[in-house]
Design a protein around this motif. Structure first.
Motif, PDB file in Angstrom:
ATOM      1  N   LEU A  25       0.840  -1.316   0.030  1.00  0.00           N
ATOM      2  CA  LEU A  25       0.076  -0.095  -0.266  1.00  0.00           C
ATOM      3  C   LEU A  25       0.924   1.114   0.031  1.00  0.00           C
ATOM      4  CD1 LEU A  25      -2.760  -1.025   2.650  1.00  0.00           C
ATOM      5  CD2 LEU A  25      -2.899  -1.034   0.069  1.00  0.00           C
ATOM      6  N   ALA A  26       2.241   1.240  -0.534  1.00  0.00           N
ATOM      7  CA  ALA A  26       3.051   2.452  -0.283  1.00  0.00           C
ATOM      8  C   ALA A  26       2.454   3.535  -1.199  1.00  0.00           C
ATOM      9  CB  ALA A  26       4.525   1.897  -0.843  1.00  0.00           C
ATOM     10  N   HIS A  27       1.845   3.131  -2.422  1.00  0.00           N
ATOM     11  CA  HIS A  27       1.292   4.421  -3.138  1.00  0.00           C
ATOM     12  C   HIS A  27       0.084   5.153  -2.668  1.00  0.00           C
ATOM     13  CE1 HIS A  27      -1.083   0.453  -3.941  1.00  0.00           C
ATOM     14  NE2 HIS A  27      -1.942   1.291  -4.259  1.00  0.00           N
ATOM     15  N   ARG A  28      -0.440   4.419  -1.667  1.00  0.00           N
ATOM     16  CA  ARG A  28      -1.553   5.284  -0.987  1.00  0.00           C
ATOM     17  C   ARG A  28      -1.037   5.993  -0.051  1.00  0.00           C
ATOM     18  NH1 ARG A  28      -6.545   2.507  -1.857  1.00  0.00           N
ATOM     19  NH2 ARG A  28      -7.498   3.927  -0.396  1.00  0.00           N
ATOM     20  N   GLY A  29       0.128   6.017   0.588  1.00  0.00           N
ATOM     21  CA  GLY A  29       0.572   6.747   1.564  1.00  0.00           C
ATOM     22  C   GLY A  29       2.080   6.920   1.463  1.00  0.00           C
ATOM     23  N   PRO A  30       2.455   7.715   0.679  1.00  0.00           N
ATOM     24  CA  PRO A  30       4.167   7.980   0.469  1.00  0.00           C
ATOM     25  C   PRO A  30       4.653   8.626   1.556  1.00  0.00           C
ATOM     26  CG  PRO A  30       2.931   9.266  -1.006  1.00  0.00           C
ATOM     27  CD  PRO A  30       1.963   8.380  -0.265  1.00  0.00           C
ATOM     28  N   SER A 161      -6.821  -2.059   2.949  1.00  0.00           N
ATOM     29  CA  SER A 161      -7.655  -1.153   1.984  1.00  0.00           C
ATOM     30  C   SER A 161      -7.579  -1.572   0.596  1.00  0.00           C
ATOM     31  CB  SER A 161      -6.820   0.108   1.853  1.00  0.00           C
ATOM     32  OG  SER A 161      -6.766   0.985   3.049  1.00  0.00           O
ATOM     33  N   GLU A 162      -6.790  -2.491   0.241  1.00  0.00           N
ATOM     34  CA  GLU A 162      -6.587  -3.090  -1.047  1.00  0.00           C
ATOM     35  C   GLU A 162      -6.499  -4.608  -0.978  1.00  0.00           C
ATOM     36  OE1 GLU A 162      -3.984  -1.206  -3.531  1.00  0.00           O
ATOM     37  OE2 GLU A 162      -4.863   0.730  -3.185  1.00  0.00           O
ATOM     38  N   ILE A 163      -7.290  -5.247  -1.933  1.00  0.00           N
ATOM     39  CA  ILE A 163      -7.106  -6.817  -2.301  1.00  0.00           C
ATOM     40  C   ILE A 163      -5.505  -7.309  -2.036  1.00  0.00           C
ATOM     41  CG2 ILE A 163      -7.689  -8.815  -3.513  1.00  0.00           C
ATOM     42  CD1 ILE A 163     -10.504  -7.403  -3.943  1.00  0.00           C
ATOM     43  N   ASP A 330      -1.974  -5.053 -13.359  1.00  0.00           N
ATOM     44  CA  ASP A 330      -1.121  -5.566 -12.492  1.00  0.00           C
ATOM     45  C   ASP A 330      -1.048  -4.995 -11.141  1.00  0.00           C
ATOM     46  OD1 ASP A 330       1.465  -7.606 -12.577  1.00  0.00           O
ATOM     47  OD2 ASP A 330       2.434  -5.714 -12.234  1.00  0.00           O
ATOM     48  N   THR A 331      -0.928  -3.979 -11.036  1.00  0.00           N
ATOM     49  CA  THR A 331      -0.776  -3.200  -9.720  1.00  0.00           C
ATOM     50  C   THR A 331      -1.940  -3.185  -8.955  1.00  0.00           C
ATOM     51  OG1 THR A 331       0.594  -1.652 -10.830  1.00  0.00           O
ATOM     52  CG2 THR A 331      -0.064  -1.076  -8.601  1.00  0.00           C
ATOM     53  N   ILE A 332      -3.168  -3.041  -9.555  1.00  0.00           N
ATOM     54  CA  ILE A 332      -4.428  -3.219  -8.473  1.00  0.00           C
ATOM     55  C   ILE A 332      -4.707  -4.476  -8.320  1.00  0.00           C
ATOM     56  CG2 ILE A 332      -6.940  -2.535  -8.352  1.00  0.00           C
ATOM     57  CD1 ILE A 332      -6.266  -0.480 -10.375  1.00  0.00           C
ATOM     58  N   GLY A 333      -4.751  -5.387  -9.161  1.00  0.00           N
ATOM     59  CA  GLY A 333      -4.677  -6.915  -8.880  1.00  0.00           C
ATOM     60  C   GLY A 333      -6.015  -7.279  -9.151  1.00  0.00           C
TER      61      GLY A 333
END
Length: 605
Positions: A25-30, A161-163, A330-333
């Motif tokens: 989840l690094a992209h959600r909170g850098p 927050s993400e699958i 690929d990123t979202i899955g």
């Protein structure tokens, strides 16, 4: 905005497991990250700093006595009111961050806080004294939350927050859910209800609040703030004042803010109110410079000049579309829903590169105020016909808006595959039961049909905005998708929202409320939303259906050949089929096959 993760267990938890989930989840909170270990589990957080951007907003956030630990992804739009109410109870706040407000609200009101919070959020709260964990999601479903049990380990549950973060846990295996796969072919939605594309991974429903025991994960309490007493959240005032109030509340930020502007009614209303309040505003529009698909550029430019905003246009071409399509899955899955997710990603990447972290967007107006003309016309015709009545209304909506309908699906799928998912019985049942529940509380059948559009369509649009914007570390805010606005819209009679057979017969209340504030061409403009000529662009990668072993397990050869014979003509079949093929090869097949097909198409473009 942020990312939240947690592994709930009263057994020892390897810290590296939670680190792996948080890293996804690094992209959600850098901007910041944190991790807290408790006797009931471990929670982690990645932060996109929006309010009180210093260390005061660091998460996970704990109460002074260490009893409560919160991870929170969201924004609270009635922060001042909640703080005032809590201060009257003796709470002394140490920060300006709304995370502290939410934490104290949960400490003092527990599950009852769901009736008070106005905003977008997904949160996890651990109470080490009572040995419970609360997971919750906002009423509109703006922010996501997923859960899964850890196979083979007694007493462990994860949330994120993400699958992809859930599946980053080393003890959770990624397995395709064939019921959800078949549902995706019909709806192009990667989720229905709480079911996801992955077996065993469940999403919280919009508005769901669940309190779990941390020892055996039984549900101790459950509630919902979806449509919670909608009448009680209707504020006095007319349409314009209700919308203006919501937009103003959504303007609170300590970082640069901008607005997405398509030149349609909804985004133009938001830009107008924001410009009036801020005095200056940057607006962004994305689209294709292709004849017949460039109206957004023309109209957005007109609105920008009318309002005096600083405007940027982001052009999406076929090569960019194909490249982003592959990389986003690929990123979202999960498979992509609508093709214009690519446009949303590109415009968010562009505004982020110019220093903006927050973007206002117009999702929600159509579902609340009757903005989709064709589905509403279909609903009107259905209501006027006495055949079947409401007893088949849910399945009527499923079939009338299906990408792959009941007639095409048996010809598309290999023998026995459709039977293995009971002929979409679960999907049909969910559609029908959802409509029946809404019909019970609706004033009339047309109000029920509009509420059903909202229930089916809006969570997917909000999920699309969340994933596409957060990939660029941008917080998307949606002033129309607000519980007070929703309550107000529901209170309006249908003739204030949609009337069939008249010019500008959609979103009537919105058009009239802002008729004197915007150009007439915008007020009368039909629905439009970052349209792209994807039907022509996807043909170059159609060969993946022949080369993908995953696709060949499900689609019969004759159907594949027919689709490949005219990909643009069969776009309604090709789009979900190709998305499933890309997704399946990414998780269980040969990613090199996808790369080869897509790279070849880019070379030839």
């Amino acid at each position: 905005m942020c990312g939240v993760v947690g592994v709930i267990s009263e057994l020892p938890i390897p810290e590296r497991d939670v680190h792996a989930m948080r890293h996804a989840l690094a992209h959600r909170g850098p901007d910041d990250s944190g991790l807290v270990l408790t006797v009931c589990g471990t929670v982690g957080h990645t932060r996109l700093s929006i309010l009180d951007v210093g260390s005061n907003g660091h998460q996970p956030m704990m109460t002074d006595d260490g009893r409560f630990t919160l991870v929170y992804n969201g924004e609270l739009y009635n922060d001042a009111e909640i703080r005032s109410e809590l201060a009257a109870l003796g709470v002394v706040f140490k920060t300006k961050c709304d995370t502290e407000t939410v934490l104290q609200a949960l400490v003092h009101w527990g599950m009852g806080a769901r009736h008070k919070l106005r905003g977008m959020y997904a949160l996890g709260l651990i109470d080490t004294k009572d040995r419970v964990c609360l997971l919750a999601r906002d009423a509109m479903g703006i922010k996501p939350m997923y859960t899964a049990r850890v196979a083979g380990v007694a007493g462990a549950m994860v949330f994120a927050s993400e699958i992809r973060a859930v599946l980053a846990h080393p003890k959770i295996e990624a397995r395709p859910d064939q019921v959800a796969m078949s549902a995706y072919l019909s709806t192009i939605r990667p989720e229905f209800g709480t079911r996801t594309m992955f077996e065993g991974v469940t999403g919280l429903a919009p508005g769901e609040w669940s309190l779990y025991s941390t020892s055996d994960f039984s549900v101790l309490d459950h509630g919902s703030c979806w449509d919670t007493d909608s009448g009680s959240v209707v504020e006095s005032g007319d349409t314009r004042s209700v919308i203006e109030d919501s937009v103003v509340r959504h303007l609170r930020t300590d970082v640069p803010m901008c607005a997405l502007l398509s030149g349609g009614l909804d985004s133009s209303i938001i830009a107008k109110v924001a410009m009036d309040q801020l005095g200056e505003l940057n607006t962004f529009c994305a689209g294709a410079r292709v004849a017949g698909f460039d109206d957004d550029f023309v109209m957005a430019r007109e609105v920008s000049e009318y309002l005096g905003t600083r405007h940027t246009e982001v052009v999406v071409d076929s090569g960019m579309f194909v490249q982003r399509w592959r990389s986003m899955i690929d990123t979202i899955g999960v498979p992509m829903s609508t093709p214009n997710e690519v446009a949303i990603y590109e415009v968010c990447a562009a505004l982020r590169s110019e220093g903006f972290k927050v973007a206002l967007s117009g999702e929600g107006a159509d579902e609340l105020f009757g903005g989709y003309e064709m589905p509403m016309v279909q609903a009107r015709a259905f209501v006027d016909s006495v055949v079947g009545g409401d007893s088949v209304a849910g399945t009527f909506h499923l079939q009338s808006n299906a990408w792959v309908n009941d007639q095409a699906k048996p010809m598309l799928m290999r023998s026995g595959w459709l039977e293995s998912v009971q002929g979409d019985g679960e999907l049909r049942g969910w559609y029908q039961s959802s409509f029946e529940a809404l019909r019970e509380r609706a004033a009339d059948s047309m109000q029920a049909h509009l509420a059903f559009h909202r229930r089916m369509n809006l969570p997917n649009l909000l999920r699309r905005l969340d994933t596409a914007s957060m990939l660029s570390s941008v917080e998307g805010r949606t002033p129309f998708a607000d519980r007070v606005v929703a309550g107000y819209a529901e209170s309006l009679p249908m003739e204030r929202k949609f009337v069939s057979g008249i010019e500008c017969g959609t979103k009537i209340a919105l058009r009239e409320a802002f008729a004197d504030e915007l150009p007439a061409s915008v007020v009368s403009r039909p629905k439009a939303s970052f349209p792209l000529p994807f039907q022509e662009w996807i043909g170059g990668v159609g060969g993946l259906l022949q080369r993908s072993g995953f696709a060949r397990e499900f689609f019969n050869d004759d159907a594949v050949e027919a689709v490949l014979g005219d990909v643009a003509g069969h776009w309604n079949l090709a789009w979900p089929m190709l998305n499933l093929a890309i997704w399946g090869e990414r998780w269980w097949g040969d990613g090199d096959v996808v790369d080869e097909v897509f790279d070849s198409s880019l070379v030839g473009s």
